[in-house]
Structure formats: C-alpha cells, structure tokens
Enzyme design. Structure first.
Site, PDB file in Angstrom:
ATOM      1  N   HIS A 130       0.773  -1.153   0.157  1.00  0.00           N
ATOM      2  CA  HIS A 130      -0.118   0.050   0.043  1.00  0.00           C
ATOM      3  C   HIS A 130       0.830   1.130   0.062  1.00  0.00           C
ATOM      4  O   HIS A 130       2.202   1.085   0.249  1.00  0.00           O
ATOM      5  CB  HIS A 130      -0.751   0.124   1.307  1.00  0.00           C
ATOM      6  N   CYS A 131       0.229   2.473  -0.223  1.00  0.00           N
ATOM      7  CA  CYS A 131       0.814   3.736  -0.009  1.00  0.00           C
ATOM      8  C   CYS A 131      -0.603   4.601   0.461  1.00  0.00           C
ATOM      9  O   CYS A 131      -1.449   3.974   0.833  1.00  0.00           O
ATOM     10  CB  CYS A 131       1.310   4.092  -1.300  1.00  0.00           C
ATOM     11  N   ARG A 132      -0.466   6.068   0.104  1.00  0.00           N
ATOM     12  CA  ARG A 132      -1.775   6.683   0.609  1.00  0.00           C
ATOM     13  C   ARG A 132      -3.056   6.246  -0.050  1.00  0.00           C
ATOM     14  O   ARG A 132      -4.153   5.865   0.228  1.00  0.00           O
ATOM     15  CB  ARG A 132      -1.506   8.090   0.535  1.00  0.00           C
TER      16      ARG A 132
END
Length: 193
Positions: A130-132
C-alpha cells in the site's frame, strides 16, 4: 503471456504504458474500492486498509509492505511498532510520489519482501502492498516484482495489475519501469549468447 525473451519487447514507452492505464477517452480512473487482489497472494490498496488491523486479518494478510512510510501528508505513518503484537511482518519504504523520486532503488528490496511473503507458511502468505491511495507507489513496486520474479515484461506486468485495480503510476515511475524492462531484456539476451 509475453515475456522478455521476445525480440524488441524492451522497447516500451511511457506513453504505451499510459495507454494501458487509461480508459477509451484517455482518462485515468481512481480506484473503485480501497483494496484489490492483483495477483495470487498480492493485494494493493490504500492507507485506510493499512490502518485497519481487523480488515487485514479478515483478508488473510501475513505481510505488509508500506510503499509510503513517513510522517508527511503524502506518507502513511505506520511502522513495525504500529503492527507490534498483530502477527504481521512489516516492511517500510520511504517513497514520495514525485516524478523525480527514484523508486527504482527499492525495486529489488520490495521484490525480495513480496517473494518472501508469498513463500511464507509453505506458500500460504499474503502481502498487502500500500501507499496513501494505492494508485502510484504501491502498484509500481508490485509491477517491478512481477518483472523481477515472475519474468513478465513491463507491458504484461502493468496490464496484470491494471486489470484488477485502477492504477496510475506517475510518469517518472513508468520511465523507471521501462528502464528495468530494458535492463532485464539486455540481461536475458546476454545469457542466451
């Protein structure tokens, strides 16, 4: 499936990859949900799922790769301490979502972590990358994994992730993936000689 052994397969441009990522009108689409399985054992998603330990457990996640570790507004402020006692194996990469950020220096590190996650518990591991937003940094690292460990060329790897999730890596990251594709194709050619 196209692989790197086909002649000329390394000649892929950022525009060709963007064409894969956009709709018929040439527009990018935001992800329809906060997380998607994009390849067996690999989920890509956003910050909200990363912060939801119960949801991660329901998905059967064993490993978490945070492609946006850090404290700024563009990062997700989790770390190994955040997941202490949950049973998750965590790895963080402090990437920023800018065209000029060199994410390629983390391609091997991320591929190693994803590979170990999938091999975990006799191949029953699942990794949440994931990232933002789950839109640029995290899918780029998954695409690099598919290229480095699943022998996919960049076009096939991007298409594989895109058919399961709406993504839009920035042009700098796409250029870095094209560079990786070129390097891997050249290595393949030299091994064959």
């Amino acid at each position: 499936m196209k692989n790197r052994e086909e002649p000329g397969s390394f000649e892929v441009s950022v525009q060709q990859l963007n064409d894969l990522l956009t709709d018929d009108r040439g527009l990018f689409t935001r992800p329809s949900t906060d997380c998607h399985p994009v390849h067996p054992g690999i989920y890509v998603g956003n910050e909200s799922v990363a912060l939801n330990v119960l949801r991660l457990k329901r998905l059967g996640i064993t490993h978490i790769l945070n492609a946006a570790e850090g404290n700024s507004l563009m990062h997700v402020n989790t770390n190994a301490e955040f997941y202490a006692g949950t049973g998750f194996i965590y790895h963080g990469i402090p990437a920023s979502d800018f065209d000029h950020f060199d994410l390629s220096v983390y391609f091997e590190e991320a591929a190693d972590f994803i590979g170990k996650a999938l091999a975990y518990n006799n191949g029953k591991g699942k990794v949440y990358v994931h990232c933002r937003e789950g839109y640029s940094r995290s899918p780029t690292l998954v695409i690099a994994f598919l290229m480095l460990r699943q022998n996919m060329d960049v076009h096939t790897a991007v298409a594989t992730v895109r058919q399961n999730r709406e993504i839009g890596p920035n042009d700098g990251f796409l250029l870095q993936l094209c560079g990786l594709n070129q390097r891997l194709s050249a290595e393949q050619e030299s091994w064959e000689q």
